[in-house]
Design a protein around this motif. Structure first.
Motif, short mmCIF file in Angstrom:
data_model
loop_
_atom_site.label_atom_id
_atom_site.label_comp_id
_atom_site.label_asym_id
_atom_site.label_seq_id
_atom_site.Cartn_x
_atom_site.Cartn_y
_atom_site.Cartn_z
N PRO A 170 0.29 -0.60 -0.37
CA PRO A 170 -0.38 0.38 -0.19
C PRO A 170 0.50 1.62 0.04
CG PRO A 170 -1.35 -2.21 1.56
CD PRO A 170 0.22 -2.13 1.02
N ALA A 171 1.55 1.30 0.79
CA ALA A 171 2.48 2.38 0.50
C ALA A 171 3.53 2.69 -0.35
CB ALA A 171 3.98 2.30 1.97
N ALA A 172 3.79 1.76 -1.32
CA ALA A 172 4.24 1.93 -2.44
C ALA A 172 2.94 2.26 -4.11
CB ALA A 172 4.98 0.00 -3.18
N HIS A 173 1.78 1.95 -3.20
CA HIS A 173 1.10 2.39 -3.92
C HIS A 173 0.77 3.93 -4.55
CE1 HIS A 173 -1.32 -1.65 -3.87
NE2 HIS A 173 -0.62 -1.77 -4.64
N GLN A 174 0.51 4.18 -2.55
CA GLN A 174 0.84 5.60 -2.42
C GLN A 174 1.64 6.80 -3.88
OE1 GLN A 174 -1.57 7.76 -1.25
NE2 GLN A 174 -2.70 5.15 -1.48
N LEU A 175 2.81 6.54 -3.58
CA LEU A 175 4.13 6.67 -4.15
C LEU A 175 3.28 6.32 -5.26
CD1 LEU A 175 7.12 5.09 -1.98
CD2 LEU A 175 6.20 7.61 -2.31
N ALA A 176 4.00 5.31 -6.68
CA ALA A 176 3.03 5.43 -7.84
C ALA A 176 1.98 6.65 -8.42
CB ALA A 176 2.91 3.67 -7.98
N LEU A 177 0.82 6.03 -7.02
CA LEU A 177 -0.39 7.12 -7.93
C LEU A 177 0.88 8.87 -7.86
CD1 LEU A 177 -2.91 5.88 -6.05
CD2 LEU A 177 -2.23 5.54 -8.29
N GLY A 178 1.38 8.79 -7.11
CA GLY A 178 2.33 10.09 -7.39
C GLY A 178 3.09 10.51 -8.65
N LEU A 179 3.60 9.59 -9.08
CA LEU A 179 4.90 9.67 -10.13
C LEU A 179 3.36 10.85 -11.10
CD1 LEU A 179 5.69 6.38 -11.01
CD2 LEU A 179 6.94 8.14 -10.18
N PRO A 180 4.49 11.82 -11.60
CA PRO A 180 4.42 12.63 -12.98
C PRO A 180 3.92 11.29 -14.35
CG PRO A 180 6.76 12.69 -13.24
CD PRO A 180 5.90 11.75 -11.16
N MET A 181 3.03 11.92 -15.12
CA MET A 181 2.55 10.34 -15.92
C MET A 181 2.59 11.25 -17.57
SD MET A 181 0.49 6.76 -14.64
CE MET A 181 1.08 6.62 -12.70
N SER A 182 2.17 10.52 -17.99
CA SER A 182 2.02 11.15 -19.75
C SER A 182 0.35 10.97 -19.30
CB SER A 182 2.08 10.55 -20.52
OG SER A 182 1.79 9.44 -20.87
N ASP A 183 -0.87 11.58 -20.24
CA ASP A 183 -2.53 11.63 -20.48
C ASP A 183 -2.64 9.73 -20.39
OD1 ASP A 183 -2.78 14.10 -19.40
OD2 ASP A 183 -3.45 14.78 -21.40
N GLU A 184 -1.42 9.41 -21.37
CA GLU A 184 -2.07 8.19 -21.95
C GLU A 184 -1.66 7.51 -20.82
OE1 GLU A 184 0.49 10.32 -23.57
OE2 GLU A 184 -1.10 10.86 -25.55
N ALA A 185 -0.39 6.83 -20.26
CA ALA A 185 -0.07 6.45 -19.61
C ALA A 185 -0.94 6.54 -17.79
CB ALA A 185 0.86 6.42 -18.43
N ARG A 186 -1.31 7.69 -17.27
CA ARG A 186 -2.43 7.84 -16.84
C ARG A 186 -3.89 6.90 -17.00
NH1 ARG A 186 -1.98 9.52 -12.04
NH2 ARG A 186 -0.15 10.69 -12.55
N ALA A 187 -4.35 7.32 -18.59
CA ALA A 187 -5.52 6.20 -18.44
C ALA A 187 -5.45 4.77 -18.53
CB ALA A 187 -5.54 6.67 -19.89
N ILE A 188 -4.28 4.01 -19.17
CA ILE A 188 -3.62 2.81 -19.20
C ILE A 188 -3.73 2.54 -17.34
CG2 ILE A 188 -2.21 0.70 -19.28
CD1 ILE A 188 -1.14 3.05 -22.19
N VAL A 189 -2.72 3.14 -16.25
CA VAL A 189 -3.01 2.64 -14.99
C VAL A 189 -4.46 2.93 -14.32
CG1 VAL A 189 -1.94 3.26 -13.05
CG2 VAL A 189 -0.73 3.51 -14.85
N GLU A 190 -5.22 3.82 -14.91
CA GLU A 190 -6.63 4.44 -14.54
C GLU A 190 -7.52 2.75 -14.41
OE1 GLU A 190 -7.85 7.68 -15.56
OE2 GLU A 190 -6.74 8.81 -13.96
N GLU A 191 -7.25 2.58 -15.59
CA GLU A 191 -7.85 1.55 -16.77
C GLU A 191 -7.50 0.23 -15.95
OE1 GLU A 191 -8.84 -1.18 -20.47
OE2 GLU A 191 -7.79 0.76 -20.66
N ALA A 192 -6.63 0.18 -15.64
CA ALA A 192 -6.10 -1.54 -15.04
C ALA A 192 -6.51 -1.74 -13.59
CB ALA A 192 -4.97 -1.44 -14.81
N LEU A 193 -6.82 -0.46 -13.41
CA LEU A 193 -6.09 -0.09 -11.64
C LEU A 193 -8.05 -0.58 -11.05
CD1 LEU A 193 -3.39 1.65 -10.10
CD2 LEU A 193 -4.09 -1.20 -10.56
N GLY A 194 -9.07 0.22 -12.58
CA GLY A 194 -10.33 0.10 -12.23
C GLY A 194 -11.36 -0.89 -12.22
#
Length: 194
Positions: A170-194
């Motif tokens: 969970p601590a690493a999840h929080q750090l990962a969510l704070g990473l700067p990402m392109s809109d495309e990369a963020r969309a992929i992450v959001e889809e994967a975690l949705g």
């Protein structure tokens, strides 16, 4: 000047990292890729657990020790080949790190403990092993994910993100969510975690 065993071991291990013939450009300067990677691993550990014990520090920093000497292309294509290569790399890096540690005055038990963490034994149960995995995942997401996402088909990429996320604390999840990402990369992450 007297140095501690961790200083001696880390200096010797960083000398091995520096032998990597592959180079990366960082802030206009070229450096060995593996030495740079080890530094990123340690930087993430500092954010994840600033009080990490020295054995965890050694395991995290040396997870990819001399990885370039056994390329992925030496193994068959596909998931089984990848997992076999990764397992073999963990064994090898753990053994090399343990040898250096023993030469610097660490006990067999401490050297074996670092080798075990590098092999990622006890993932999900052992805090040191979890720290190695968390830092590896954070380095991947921070530095390799964007390029990797352009080389892999969409559905496979979603599965990779889901598997990566599942291995993280969970601590690493929080750090990962704070990473700067392109809109495309963020969309992929959001889809994967949705």
């Amino acid at each position: 000047m007297t140095t501690t065993p961790i200083d001696q071991a880390q200096a010797r291990l960083d000398a091995l990292h520096a032998e990597d013939p592959r180079r990366v450009e960082v802030d206009g300067a070229s450096q060995p890729q593996e030495l740079w990677h080890a530094g990123r691993m340690s930087a993430w550990l500092e954010r994840l657990d600033p009080e990490a014990p020295e054995l965890v520090q050694l395991a995290v920093h040396n997870q990819h020790l001399k990885r370039w000497e056994v390329p992925r292309s030496d193994y068959e294509e596909g998931r089984i080949g990848y997992l076999t290569w990764r397992r073999d790399q963990g064994k090898r890096a753990g053994q090399l790190a343990a040898e250096v540690m023993r030469a610097c005055g660490y006990s067999d038990a401490d050297a074996d403990e670092v080798a075990r963490m590098i092999r990622k034994q006890g993932l999900g149960r052992d805090p040191g092993t979890q720290a190695v995995e968390d830092c590896a995942c954070l380095v991947f997401l921070e530095n390799y994910f964007a390029d990797f996402s352009r080389q892999v088909d969409h559905d496979h990429l979603i599965r990779i993100v889901q598997m990566t996320w599942k291995k993280m604390s969970p601590a690493a999840h929080q750090l990962a969510l704070g990473l700067p990402m392109s809109d495309e990369a963020r969309a992929i992450v959001e889809e994967a975690l949705g």
